[in-house]
Scaffold this motif. Structure first.
Motif, PDB file in Angstrom:
ATOM      1  N   PHE A   1       0.820  -1.204   0.000  1.00  0.00           N
ATOM      2  CA  PHE A   1       0.000   0.000   0.000  1.00  0.00           C
ATOM      3  C   PHE A   1       0.863   1.266   0.000  1.00  0.00           C
TER       4      PHE A   1
ATOM      5  N   ALA B   1       1.564   3.810  -3.281  1.00  0.00           N
ATOM      6  CA  ALA B   1       1.182   5.216  -3.163  1.00  0.00           C
ATOM      7  C   ALA B   1       2.363   6.131  -3.442  1.00  0.00           C
TER       8      ALA B   1
ATOM      9  N   LEU C   1       3.144   6.027  -7.165  1.00  0.00           N
ATOM     10  CA  LEU C   1       2.176   6.820  -7.923  1.00  0.00           C
ATOM     11  C   LEU C   1       2.391   8.318  -7.714  1.00  0.00           C
ATOM     12  N   PHE C   2       2.673   8.675  -6.521  1.00  0.00           N
ATOM     13  CA  PHE C   2       2.930  10.088  -6.235  1.00  0.00           C
ATOM     14  C   PHE C   2       4.151  10.583  -7.024  1.00  0.00           C
TER      15      PHE C   2
ATOM     16  N   PHE D   1      -7.113  16.242  -9.467  1.00  0.00           N
ATOM     17  CA  PHE D   1      -5.903  16.569  -8.713  1.00  0.00           C
ATOM     18  C   PHE D   1      -6.174  17.725  -7.747  1.00  0.00           C
TER      19      PHE D   1
ATOM     20  N   LEU E   1      -4.040   7.484  -0.025  1.00  0.00           N
ATOM     21  CA  LEU E   1      -5.294   7.085  -0.672  1.00  0.00           C
ATOM     22  C   LEU E   1      -5.729   8.106  -1.736  1.00  0.00           C
TER      23      LEU E   1
ATOM     24  N   VAL F   1      -3.733   9.802  -3.694  1.00  0.00           N
ATOM     25  CA  VAL F   1      -2.964   9.524  -4.915  1.00  0.00           C
ATOM     26  C   VAL F   1      -3.615   8.384  -5.687  1.00  0.00           C
ATOM     27  N   PHE F   2      -4.022   7.334  -4.935  1.00  0.00           N
ATOM     28  CA  PHE F   2      -4.707   6.223  -5.608  1.00  0.00           C
ATOM     29  C   PHE F   2      -5.999   6.702  -6.283  1.00  0.00           C
TER      30      PHE F   2
ATOM     31  N   PHE G   1      -5.221   8.662  -9.611  1.00  0.00           N
ATOM     32  CA  PHE G   1      -4.833   7.842 -10.763  1.00  0.00           C
ATOM     33  C   PHE G   1      -5.963   6.902 -11.186  1.00  0.00           C
TER      34      PHE G   1
END
Lengths: 455, 256
Positions: A11, A15, A18-19, B87, B149, B151-152, B155
């Motif tokens: 997790f 994250a 992705l960030f 965003f 969360l 960021v998830f 995307f």
């Protein structure tokens, strides 16, 4: 409490990844991680450009405005620092210039660096590029106002000229009005026509005549119509049509025949294999025949004088009557010794003059010839005959022409009337002097001499 | 008057509760075991909900914006609008509200249940700081997990938007991503994502307060859960307004 560390790791790591991806994607779109080169430009009016505004090189997104230095006096210019991607540095030349552009009608403002020429040097780092001020709307309005003022003046001029033109038209209308008034009051020919009683009467009479003529014409038309009706009632038109059809058929047949004839003639007269047409062939053939006969005549002439043949001619006394000349005739002993039968034709009796002034053989002359021929009857067919022509005119040339003409007249009569061969008839123009053997010294007219036949 | 005083008293108590929790977070010993457990509970177990919601919202958002933008011939702006919306605002806000609904209720009900069943008293009897073990770990976990969360969610929404656009206009992934990130700047991504930590603080504090302080049996459990969700959601939306203004203050270029 049992903790799933793997889940926590996945997790948190996902994250973070992705960030980071988000950061890099945003950074790439703003060239945050590429090498940059700074340029400067100076503008009197920034036109909404602020730090962070986009900078494009020839339309390609190249960077952003990193700083704007505010001028310290009203006449000064804003100094803008352009943060441009180093990849596009090659396109920025010393003669490049910068303009403020708008991204669409309602889009953001951005700075556009126009690429320079190939000949110019590459703009060094920190170079100040020439800034081109955008066209202000107020300037456009001011210019439009000037144009409208000018248009206003022009319209004023046109109106003045139009007023003058209208005045001229008005004057013309007034003049026309005066002319009409004059006509009404009887001035001029037209006025006289309207006001003078005599003229009016004359015109009325003319119109009456015209009406009469029209009535007559109308009557003629009625009669013509009756004739036509009659013509139609008798079914003459059908007959005329039949006749016309027959004539058409006949002409069609004639046309067909003439076409066939034409084809036949074309075939007959058409060019041969060598390309020569019939007329040329015939002409050529005749020329050949002429040449051949000429040659043959010469040959036969030569043969006459050959040893084996000349005896016949000597016995006969002459070679050819056609080629006998007056001198030979006079000097030849054969002709002198001949006790030939003669018929003397006197010029005054035997010859006459026709309406056109030409000398012809008179009926008396013809009768005299007929009597002579009548003495020998059928033996005349192969009888050699000499026609002597005489004339005793003053001039020698006239004598010769007249004597020859008379001999020809008589010879023609003999050939035509008795159907004799020209080969057996010799023409002998002897002017005025007769041969010694004839018993006459001179004569005027003609003499038909029947020669003795060859035994 | 008494209601107003009760209201301010409540605000004061909640604020002190939150400050105490924040201070307690920096005072050792930290209950790592419980903290990681809350990370798993709040983060990992919320992930399916966040991803599904984000994807679905991305699809819906794309469909709605397409209908409008097509009228202006601006279909090319769909990825840009999608990324800008999620965003900047939708991603953080929706994530916080979803977590408030799922986690806030769980924290409120769970702590109240422990209070009712005297589990907290039992912990206290073992000389263990129950506040630090049960409340601080939950609040810190919320603060830590919410940005992740978010960021998830961002995307997932982009993936949903691309799915929708690709099905409609067959746009390529590269073009979609290029268009999506063309106008997004770091100021549109980092501050909005990090502001969800404040939302996490709100969720943890409000639900922890209601759960930790309520001691009224099963009805108390119900009320604590409801109050946690309602108040957390309300505060998240209200505080979001303030936070947006704060971001504009620090990043004036983002203010339109």
């Amino acid at each position: 409490m049992k903790i799933n560390y793997a889940a926590i790791g996945v997790f948190v790591l996902s994250a973070v990844v992705l960030f980071s991806v988000g950061l890099f994607l945003i950074g790439n779109s703003h060239e945050a991680f590429s090498r940059h080169v700074d340029f400067f430009t100076e503008l009197t009016n920034t036109n909404g450009i602020s730090p962070g505004s986009k900078v494009k090189v020839s339309g390609f997104s190249a960077g952003q405005v990193s700083a704007i230095q505010i001028p310290d006096r009203p006449s000064g210019k804003f100094r803008l620092k352009l943060h441009v991607d180093d990849k596009l540095h090659k396109l920025v030349r010393e003669d490049s210039f910068v303009t403020v552009e708008s991204d669409g009608l309602v889009g953001d403002k951005f700075l556009l660096i126009h690429d320079g020429t190939d000949q110019a040097q590459q703009a060094p780092r920190g170079a100040t590029l020439r800034g081109q001020e955008p066209i202000e709307l107020s300037a456009v309005i001011a210019k439009m106002t000037g144009v409208m003022d000018q248009a206003n003046v022009t319209i004023g001029d046109i109106r003045t000229k139009a007023d003058g033109t209208l005045d001229a038209i008005s004057a013309t209308v007034n003049n026309a009005n005066g002319i009409v008034d004059g006509i009404r009051s009887g001035k001029g020919t037209v006025g006289m026509l309207l006001t003078d009683q005599q003229t009016s009467n004359s015109v009325k009479a003319a119109v009456g005549n015209a009406q009469q003529a029209t009535a007559n014409l109308d009557q003629v038309f009625v009669q013509a119509k009756q004739v036509m009706t009659d013509f139609q009632s008798r079914d003459l038109s059908q007959k005329a049509e039949d006749t016309l059809n027959n004539a058409k058929d006949a002409s069609r047949n004639l046309d067909q025949t003439s076409r066939q004839l034409n084809v036949a003639l074309n075939e007959a007269l058409g060019p041969d294999r060598a390309g020569d047409n019939a007329a040329e062939n015939i002409r050529e053939s005749l020329a050949n025949v002429n040449l051949a006969t000429a040659n043959m005549a010469e040959d036969t002439e030569a043969l006459k004088h050959e040893f084996f043949f000349r005896g016949f001619f000597k016995k006969r006394g002459f070679y050819s009557l056609q080629e006998l000349t007056p001198d030979q005739y006079r000097s030849n002993s054969y002709f002198e010794s001949q006790r030939s039968q003669r018929a003397w034709l006197n010029a005054t009796d035997a010859f006459a003059t026709d309406a056109k002034g030409n000398e012809v053989l008179s009926p008396a002359g013809e009768q005299q010839i007929d009597q002579l021929i009548g003495t020998i009857k059928n033996s005349v067919i192969d009888q050699p005959i000499i026609v002597e022509g005489y004339s005793n005119q003053a001039l020698a040339a006239d004598e010769m022409v007249a004597s020859r003409s008379r001999s020809i007249l008589v010879a023609h009569y003999l050939e035509e009337h008795f159907h004799l061969s020209a080969r057996n008839i010799g023409l002998m123009p002897l002017n005025a002097t007769a041969p010694a053997s004839s018993g006459k010294s001179s004569w005027d007219g003609a003499c038909v001499v029947l020669l003795a036949k060859v035994k | 008057m008494s209601m107003l005083r009760d209201f301010f008293t409540f605000i004061g108590k909640v604020s002190c509760f939150g400050v105490k929790a924040l201070v307690g977070a920096f005072q050792p010993p930290l209950e790592w075991e419980f903290f990681l457990g809350q990370i798993e509970e709040i983060g990992w177990r919320s992930l399916p909900l966040i991803l599904a919601a984000g994807f679905a919202l991305g699809v819906v958002m794309s469909m709605h914006t397409r209908g409008t933008l097509v009228q202006f011939g601006a279909e090319a702006m769909i990825p840009t609008l999608q990324s800008a919306a999620f965003f900047n605002e939708l991603g953080p806000l929706v994530t916080a509200l979803l977590v408030a609904g799922r986690v806030g209720a769980a924290i409120g009900a769970g702590l109240t249940n422990m209070r009712v069943t005297e589990q907290i008293d039992a912990i206290e009897s073992l000389s263990v700081d129950s506040f630090k073990m049960l409340v601080v770990t939950r609040i810190v976990a919320c603060i830590f997990v919410l940005p992740l969360l978010t960021v998830f969610m961002d995307f997932a929404s982009l993936a949903g938007g691309f799915f929708s656009e690709h099905a409609t206009s067959h746009i390529s992934l590269q073009l979609y991503m290029t268009s999506a990130f063309k106008t997004v700047e770091w100021a549109n991504f980092i501050p909005p994502t990090l502001k969800t930590s404040v939302f996490g603080l709100i969720i943890g504090t409000v639900s922890g307060y209601f759960g930790y302080t309520t001691n009224e049996g099963s009805q108390g459990v119900q009320r604590a859960a409801t109050n946690s969700v309602v108040l957390s959601s309300l505060l998240i939306i209200v505080v979001d307004v303030i936070l947006v203004k704060v971001i504009f203050f620090f990043f004036p270029g983002q203010a339109i």
